[in-house]
Design a protein around this motif. Structure first.
Motif, PDB file in Angstrom:
ATOM      1  N   THR A 285      46.170  49.299  95.001  1.00  0.00           N
ATOM      2  CA  THR A 285      45.052  50.172  94.617  1.00  0.00           C
ATOM      3  C   THR A 285      44.293  49.511  93.476  1.00  0.00           C
ATOM      4  O   THR A 285      44.739  48.503  92.923  1.00  0.00           O
ATOM      5  CB  THR A 285      45.548  51.547  94.123  1.00  0.00           C
ATOM      6  OG1 THR A 285      46.464  51.336  93.046  1.00  0.00           O
ATOM      7  CG2 THR A 285      46.216  52.344  95.210  1.00  0.00           C
ATOM      8  N   TYR A 286      43.158  50.096  93.150  1.00  0.00           N
ATOM      9  CA  TYR A 286      42.382  49.619  92.017  1.00  0.00           C
ATOM     10  C   TYR A 286      42.757  50.480  90.804  1.00  0.00           C
ATOM     11  O   TYR A 286      42.496  51.677  90.783  1.00  0.00           O
ATOM     12  CB  TYR A 286      40.880  49.705  92.331  1.00  0.00           C
ATOM     13  CG  TYR A 286      40.435  48.649  93.297  1.00  0.00           C
ATOM     14  CD1 TYR A 286      40.622  48.812  94.664  1.00  0.00           C
ATOM     15  CD2 TYR A 286      39.848  47.469  92.846  1.00  0.00           C
ATOM     16  CE1 TYR A 286      40.239  47.818  95.567  1.00  0.00           C
ATOM     17  CE2 TYR A 286      39.454  46.485  93.735  1.00  0.00           C
ATOM     18  CZ  TYR A 286      39.659  46.657  95.089  1.00  0.00           C
ATOM     19  OH  TYR A 286      39.271  45.678  95.969  1.00  0.00           O
TER      20      TYR A 286
ATOM     21  N   HIS B 220      41.730  54.818  97.220  1.00  0.00           N
ATOM     22  CA  HIS B 220      41.997  53.420  96.900  1.00  0.00           C
ATOM     23  C   HIS B 220      42.026  53.185  95.400  1.00  0.00           C
ATOM     24  O   HIS B 220      42.294  52.060  94.957  1.00  0.00           O
ATOM     25  CB  HIS B 220      40.942  52.508  97.538  1.00  0.00           C
ATOM     26  CG  HIS B 220      40.947  52.550  99.026  1.00  0.00           C
ATOM     27  ND1 HIS B 220      39.799  52.418  99.784  1.00  0.00           N
ATOM     28  CD2 HIS B 220      41.960  52.720  99.911  1.00  0.00           C
ATOM     29  CE1 HIS B 220      40.120  52.509 101.072  1.00  0.00           C
ATOM     30  NE2 HIS B 220      41.416  52.686 101.176  1.00  0.00           N
TER      31      HIS B 220
ATOM     32  N   LEU C 177      34.708  51.579  98.246  1.00  0.00           N
ATOM     33  CA  LEU C 177      36.090  52.044  98.124  1.00  0.00           C
ATOM     34  C   LEU C 177      36.132  53.557  98.270  1.00  0.00           C
ATOM     35  O   LEU C 177      35.274  54.256  97.753  1.00  0.00           O
ATOM     36  CB  LEU C 177      36.656  51.652  96.752  1.00  0.00           C
ATOM     37  CG  LEU C 177      36.752  50.158  96.457  1.00  0.00           C
ATOM     38  CD1 LEU C 177      37.234  49.936  95.039  1.00  0.00           C
ATOM     39  CD2 LEU C 177      37.678  49.473  97.434  1.00  0.00           C
TER      40      LEU C 177
END
Lengths: 178, 372
Positions: free
Chosen positions: B147-148, B243, B239
């Motif tokens: 993930t970010y 995410h 995104l």
């Protein structure tokens, strides 16, 4: 005040807007560049770290040879991550990130293929101006209509000359974009 | 004559005396007190002081001289629900407050959060989930979690969580001997921004295992957790919210993949945010307005169905009853907000015009009227 490659960026400007101060970068290219470097939309120039400024300068000095970041996999709803103590090298997909450091950038496909990352073909400042001068010089060299119109300082794209054409008369020449 | 000696009525400038209202206490939230206006006591480490408020509620509280809300029937219902949830796993207590625009979902969530904080719960409140997805905070890709990460937001949340729940945290012991009283785990996250998301996740997991205090995770703007974010990947792909690390952490608890041994997860939908509104697929996944099927041309992501499984809907009534509306009317009247004489005629006229909708009653009815 931050200087990158000779261009001044004002500290209170958003990075996404400030990058358009470069000749050859428009708002879309600036957005793409911020996405590439993972800079969020509301980030101001004064918030940039030294690493981020260096990465912007490194990219813009040679966009064609900059490494392409790997496509990181995104977690599905049922994904469970490895524990935080797992070494980076043991994570699935880490090889692409570790190989990126030493690998040479892939060659630019010729001709430019639609759908590929436009940042690879990015040219700014003097490089861009030189390319534009070369294009005009090429047109003159082959003796084309476009080249002749540039040489005469008249509109090139079929505009009226009986009236108007002031801008073309002022700006069109072989040595344009010096 | 000095100004202080001018006591005659003609010299009084109509200055507002502070609103005197009963305090919002868990013990007073009974059916007998339904329809009464109560003021939130706001100590220094109060949940809404530290975590913040949704924009429209903040505006209301700024205009009123105190943070006041009316205890409605649905408030008692939510409080009863939370009381039951305090003894059960959050797997069975994943709620979403739904209703029409302006019916009081955000206010109800604030009341739930204040109740939980006063009743000895550990509370984490995200008043504006839109700030997680509108590209206003730093983000960086993490291969381990795929993930970010949003380290700055995670760090701020850790700081606020500790400030609000300091006394309770001091008495807890986590598994593995990490004393929260010493603050070891949270301190690590606060010192190093890069480790804040991992620390927040570990903290919630650890709190989920303990059974001494129930945990409430409350999120307003719930629909933004399923939206397309304003963030882009390095390859310029949009995104989705799941995410990103913070929405993903919340969604793990919303979907029941991670649970609190005692506690609940409550979200409130919001119609105020037009950029991140309730989309067709989320509306269908939550079972709202079942007569409106999503268009066959709309692609419903599998993740939306996965994250909304087992969520229960609590419908907030569109209409206040007359008693609740009367209390609201009195609060704004005592605040001297009307430029019209306050009488039954005004009250009934505006109540009828707004159809009992709380926001319309106050903002479009009472405060916007040109009637004199």
């Amino acid at each position: 005040m931050v200087h990158i490659l000779g261009v001044q960026l004002f500290e209170n400007h958003a990075v996404k807007h400030a990058l358009t101060n470069f000749y050859g970068i428009n708002r879309l290219t600036a957005s793409r560049l911020c996405a590439r470097l993972q800079i969020h939309d509301t980030c101001r120039v004064r918030s940039l770290t030294a690493t981020q400024i260096t990465s912007i300068a490194a990219f813009l000095s040679s966009p064609a040879t900059s490494p392409i970041p790997p496509r990181g996999p995104l977690a599905s709803p049922s994904f469970t991550p490895h524990p935080p103590t797992t070494p980076f090298g043991q994570l699935p997909g880490a090889r692409a990130y570790l190989a990126q450091v030493d690998a040479p950038p892939p060659p630019l496909p010729q001709p430019r293929t639609k759908g590929l990352d436009p940042l690879r073909w990015l040219r700014i400042e003097t490089d861009l101006k030189r390319e534009m001068r070369e294009n005009i010089a090429h047109q003159r060299m082959i003796g084309s209509y476009v080249g002749k119109r540039h040489a005469m300082g008249l509109p090139v794209r079929g505009q009226n000359t009986q009236t108007n054409a002031k801008t073309a008369r002022k700006l069109n020449r072989i040595e344009r974009h010096r | 004559m000095p100004v202080a000696q001018l006591k005659h009525d003609i010299f009084q400038n109509g200055r507002l005396d502070e609103l005197v209202l009963p305090e919002f206490n868990p013990e007073d939230l009974t059916e007998d007190n339904s329809g009464k206006a109560m003021a939130f006591p706001l100590p220094e480490n109060d949940v809404v002081r530290v975590f913040g408020l949704p924009r429209n509620i903040l505006l209301d509280f700024r205009i009123l001289s105190k943070a006041v809300s009316v205890v409605r029937d649905v408030t008692i219902k939510l409080v009863d629900r939370l009381q039951a949830a305090s003894q059960e796993s959050s797997q069975k207590n994943r709620l979403v407050l739904a209703g029409s625009a302006g019916c009081g979902k955000s206010f109800l969530l604030v009341q739930g959060v204040e109740y939980a904080a006063a009743a000895g719960w550990l509370v984490m409140y995200i008043p504006r989930a839109a700030s997680l997805v509108n590209s206003s905070t730093m983000y960086t890709y993490d291969l381990r979690t795929r993930t970010y990460l949003q380290p700055i937001f995670a760090q701020q949340t850790l700081q606020r969580f500790r400030t609000v729940n300091e006394s309770l945290l001091g008495s807890l012991t986590l598994e593995g001997g990490i004393e929260l009283g010493d603050g070891v785990l949270i301190d690590i996250g606060l010192k190093e921004q890069t480790s804040a998301p991992a620390v927040l996740s570990a903290l919630l997991e650890a709190l989920g295992k303990q059974t001494k205090a129930p945990v409430l995770l409350a999120v307003d703007d719930f629909q933004t957790l399923f939206a397309k974010s304003a963030y882009k990947s390095p390859h310029f792909q949009t995104l989705r919210a799941w995410h990103l690390s913070m929405p993903r952490l919340i969604l793990d608890y919303v979907s029941g993949q991670k649970t609190f041994a005692r506690g609940a997860v409550v979200g409130a939908l919001s119609a105020s945010n037009k950029t991140y509104g309730l989309s067709q697929d989320v509306r269908h996944a939550l079972g709202l307005q079942p007569w409106l099927q999503p268009s066959p041309y709309v692609k419903v992501p599998a993740e939306v169905s996965a994250f909304t499984k087992g969520i229960q809907i609590m419908k907030v009534p569109e209409k206040m009853n007359v008693g609740e509306a009367a209390s609201l009317f009195e609060v704004w009247n005592k605040n001297k907000s009307f430029h019209t004489p306050a009488n039954d005629e005004l009250f009934l006229a505006k109540y009828a015009e707004s159809g009992g909708n709380p926001r319309d009653f106050v903002w479009k009815g009472l405060l916007s009227t040109l009637q004199t």
